[in-house]
Design a protein around this motif. Structure first.
Motif, PDB file in Angstrom:
ATOM      1  N   GLN A   1       0.868  -1.124   0.150  1.00  0.00           N
ATOM      2  CA  GLN A   1       0.120   0.173  -0.023  1.00  0.00           C
ATOM      3  C   GLN A   1       0.816   1.228   0.082  1.00  0.00           C
ATOM      4  OE1 GLN A   1      -2.992  -0.772  -0.304  1.00  0.00           O
ATOM      5  NE2 GLN A   1      -3.874   1.384  -0.652  1.00  0.00           N
ATOM      6  N   GLY A   2       2.040   1.211   0.545  1.00  0.00           N
ATOM      7  CA  GLY A   2       3.026   2.317   0.704  1.00  0.00           C
ATOM      8  C   GLY A   2       3.463   2.634  -0.695  1.00  0.00           C
ATOM      9  N   VAL A   3       3.827   1.388  -1.415  1.00  0.00           N
ATOM     10  CA  VAL A   3       4.274   1.484  -2.694  1.00  0.00           C
ATOM     11  C   VAL A   3       3.140   2.353  -3.561  1.00  0.00           C
ATOM     12  CG1 VAL A   3       4.778   0.432  -4.873  1.00  0.00           C
ATOM     13  CG2 VAL A   3       5.755  -0.336  -2.784  1.00  0.00           C
ATOM     14  N   LYS A   4       1.948   1.853  -3.678  1.00  0.00           N
ATOM     15  CA  LYS A   4       0.931   2.442  -4.154  1.00  0.00           C
ATOM     16  C   LYS A   4       0.322   3.904  -3.803  1.00  0.00           C
ATOM     17  CE  LYS A   4      -1.761   0.415  -6.396  1.00  0.00           C
ATOM     18  NZ  LYS A   4      -2.133   0.313  -7.971  1.00  0.00           N
TER      19      LYS A   4
ATOM     20  N   ARG B   1       2.310   6.408  -3.807  1.00  0.00           N
ATOM     21  CA  ARG B   1       2.830   7.512  -4.787  1.00  0.00           C
ATOM     22  C   ARG B   1       1.718   7.872  -5.945  1.00  0.00           C
ATOM     23  NH1 ARG B   1       7.434   9.859  -6.194  1.00  0.00           N
ATOM     24  NH2 ARG B   1       8.644   8.850  -4.588  1.00  0.00           N
ATOM     25  N   GLU B   2       1.263   6.467  -6.473  1.00  0.00           N
ATOM     26  CA  GLU B   2       0.150   6.679  -7.734  1.00  0.00           C
ATOM     27  C   GLU B   2      -0.972   7.222  -6.827  1.00  0.00           C
ATOM     28  OE1 GLU B   2      -2.776   3.446  -9.745  1.00  0.00           O
ATOM     29  OE2 GLU B   2      -0.885   2.804  -9.093  1.00  0.00           O
ATOM     30  N   TYR B   3      -1.539   6.974  -5.809  1.00  0.00           N
ATOM     31  CA  TYR B   3      -2.655   7.521  -5.365  1.00  0.00           C
ATOM     32  C   TYR B   3      -2.421   9.167  -5.173  1.00  0.00           C
ATOM     33  CZ  TYR B   3      -4.032   3.027  -4.378  1.00  0.00           C
ATOM     34  OH  TYR B   3      -4.696   1.783  -4.326  1.00  0.00           O
ATOM     35  N   VAL B   4      -1.350   9.407  -4.418  1.00  0.00           N
ATOM     36  CA  VAL B   4      -0.999  11.004  -4.327  1.00  0.00           C
ATOM     37  C   VAL B   4      -0.891  11.671  -5.500  1.00  0.00           C
ATOM     38  CG1 VAL B   4       0.279  12.580  -3.281  1.00  0.00           C
ATOM     39  CG2 VAL B   4      -0.177  10.627  -2.101  1.00  0.00           C
ATOM     40  N   ASN B   5      -0.320  11.357  -6.473  1.00  0.00           N
ATOM     41  CA  ASN B   5      -0.172  11.922  -8.127  1.00  0.00           C
ATOM     42  C   ASN B   5      -1.527  12.350  -8.377  1.00  0.00           C
ATOM     43  OD1 ASN B   5       2.529  12.085  -7.644  1.00  0.00           O
ATOM     44  ND2 ASN B   5       2.891  10.160  -8.899  1.00  0.00           N
ATOM     45  N   TYR B   6      -2.341  11.275  -8.462  1.00  0.00           N
ATOM     46  CA  TYR B   6      -3.734  11.140  -9.144  1.00  0.00           C
ATOM     47  C   TYR B   6      -4.517  12.427  -8.448  1.00  0.00           C
ATOM     48  CZ  TYR B   6      -8.275  10.056 -10.697  1.00  0.00           C
ATOM     49  OH  TYR B   6      -9.492  10.364 -11.609  1.00  0.00           O
ATOM     50  N   ILE B   7      -4.326  12.522  -7.262  1.00  0.00           N
ATOM     51  CA  ILE B   7      -5.273  13.527  -6.204  1.00  0.00           C
ATOM     52  C   ILE B   7      -4.461  14.946  -6.587  1.00  0.00           C
ATOM     53  CG2 ILE B   7      -5.751  14.524  -3.861  1.00  0.00           C
ATOM     54  CD1 ILE B   7      -5.625  11.426  -2.968  1.00  0.00           C
ATOM     55  N   LYS B   8      -3.251  15.029  -6.663  1.00  0.00           N
ATOM     56  CA  LYS B   8      -2.592  16.172  -7.178  1.00  0.00           C
ATOM     57  C   LYS B   8      -2.887  16.649  -8.489  1.00  0.00           C
ATOM     58  CE  LYS B   8       1.381  16.212  -3.654  1.00  0.00           C
ATOM     59  NZ  LYS B   8       2.737  16.033  -3.533  1.00  0.00           N
ATOM     60  N   ASP B   9      -3.071  15.851  -9.283  1.00  0.00           N
ATOM     61  CA  ASP B   9      -3.217  16.238 -10.675  1.00  0.00           C
ATOM     62  C   ASP B   9      -4.890  16.601 -10.659  1.00  0.00           C
ATOM     63  OD1 ASP B   9      -0.795  15.541 -11.613  1.00  0.00           O
ATOM     64  OD2 ASP B   9      -1.244  13.839 -12.193  1.00  0.00           O
ATOM     65  N   GLU B  10      -5.575  15.771  -9.926  1.00  0.00           N
ATOM     66  CA  GLU B  10      -7.050  16.219 -10.089  1.00  0.00           C
ATOM     67  C   GLU B  10      -7.306  17.614  -9.192  1.00  0.00           C
ATOM     68  OE1 GLU B  10     -11.273  13.890  -8.790  1.00  0.00           O
ATOM     69  OE2 GLU B  10      -9.359  13.599  -7.475  1.00  0.00           O
ATOM     70  N   LYS B  11      -6.782  17.470  -7.992  1.00  0.00           N
ATOM     71  CA  LYS B  11      -7.181  18.918  -7.137  1.00  0.00           C
ATOM     72  C   LYS B  11      -5.984  19.438  -6.482  1.00  0.00           C
ATOM     73  CE  LYS B  11     -11.833  18.249  -7.273  1.00  0.00           C
ATOM     74  NZ  LYS B  11     -12.680  19.352  -7.651  1.00  0.00           N
TER      75      LYS B  11
END
Length: 318
Positions: free
Chosen positions: A22-25, A27-37
């Motif tokens: 989940q820690g590896v994932k 980065r993917e989650y955070v990048n998505y949220i940053k791009d979205e909002k």
């Protein structure tokens, strides 16, 4: 090892790689949220200062508090059960001293969390809040949060990380090490993932529930074998608050609403993160039930010992 140790070590071995994945994932989650909002996903500019500064504060506060508390309890512990100069007396005094330190920590964090949650719209009436049905994902990932909640989250993450390191170094030989190891892995994963993915509303509520009930656990540990009347009164408060907050309120008014709102959430980050959080909260609830079981069995054992001693005295008199 006892049966419960096999269970908790197994759960820890399962939880640890899942946490790493989940820690590896993240980065993917955070990048998505940053791009979205991008406007509502700013990194805390004081993260490192708060995280490592908390360690410095803890160490500088813990050492003198535990030293004073241990010195005091070495004097007041009953000599019959804990002979002066014995290792059992020293160990008991050290355990109580650690509980004194945790008592102050839990009081401080509970007050800070409660004060922050009172300014929010996701605190249930059962916790003296204003909401009948708190919504944890309103406008996700840009929920309206009270001031300083981000800072408190970093402080809590730092504290639980310190606790895990400290327990692995100082307490790895204790009988309850297996459940505390599992608890620390679960807690750090829950706090870390929820912080990075803006799931702070539900996370803050859970922190308040856990820290608030832990106040009376620490207080009870301080009273055991020191004063029987105070011990019995505090036990009643501890068991009542634990049952209400962790056995009753937490699964019914936090976990279930969180599941209803999050398990099938349409947001591509909220759904997988929430499912991970719910599974780990379920493991945390296993520990809550287990510790409540220990409270009740401990009470029964003490009552039986007391009855046995009373019967022995009566037999000798007759």
């Amino acid at each position: 090892m006892e049966i419960k140790d096999y269970l908790f070590y197994f759960l820890a071995l399962v939880a640890f790689p899942i946490s790493i994945y989940q820690g590896v994932k993240l980065r993917e989650y955070v990048n998505y949220i940053k791009d979205e909002k991008p406007d509502c996903t700013h990194t805390n500019p004081q993260f490192l200062q708060l995280f490592f500064g908390t360690w410095v504060v803890i160490i500088n506060f813990m050492i003198p508090v535990q030293f004073v508390a241990k010195s005091l309890f070495l004097k007041v512990l009953p000599q019959k059960k804990f002979p002066i100069g014995s290792s059992t007396r020293d160990t008991k005094a050290q355990i109580i001293a650690e509980r004194v330190f945790r008592f102050f920590v839990y009081c401080g964090t509970s007050l800070a969390l409660f004060w922050n949650l009172k300014q929010s719209n996701f605190m249930h009436k059962g916790l003296m809040g204003s909401e009948e049905n708190p919504q944890y994902f309103t406008n996700y990932p840009c929920q309206q949060l009270p001031n300083f909640i981000d800072d408190l989250y970093v402080i809590k993450l730092s504290y639980h990380t310190f606790e895990m390191v400290y327990n692995c170094i100082a307490h790895r030989h204790r009988r309850d090490f297996s459940e505390f190891l599992l608890h620390h892995i679960i807690t750090i994963a829950l706090v870390g993932v929820s912080y990075c993915t803006n799931c702070l509303p539900v996370g803050t509520v859970i922190m308040l529930i856990m820290d608030g009930s832990d106040i009376f656990v620490a207080l009870f540990k301080m009273c055991v074998d020191v004063n029987e009347i105070v011990q019995n009164v505090v036990f009643g408060i501890m068991a009542s608050t634990w049952f209400y907050s962790r056995i009753y309120f937490f699964p019914i008014y936090v976990m279930k609403p969180f599941y209803d709102q999050a398990w099938f959430h349409e947001h591509p980050v909220a759904q997988p993160v929430a499912r991970f959080l719910i599974v780990f909260l379920g493991i945390l609830q296993v520990l809550n039930v287990f510790w409540f079981y220990l409270m009740i069995t401990g009470l029964i054992r003490r009552l039986n010992v007391k009855k046995y001693k009373k019967d022995q005295i009566q037999f000798k008199v007759e």
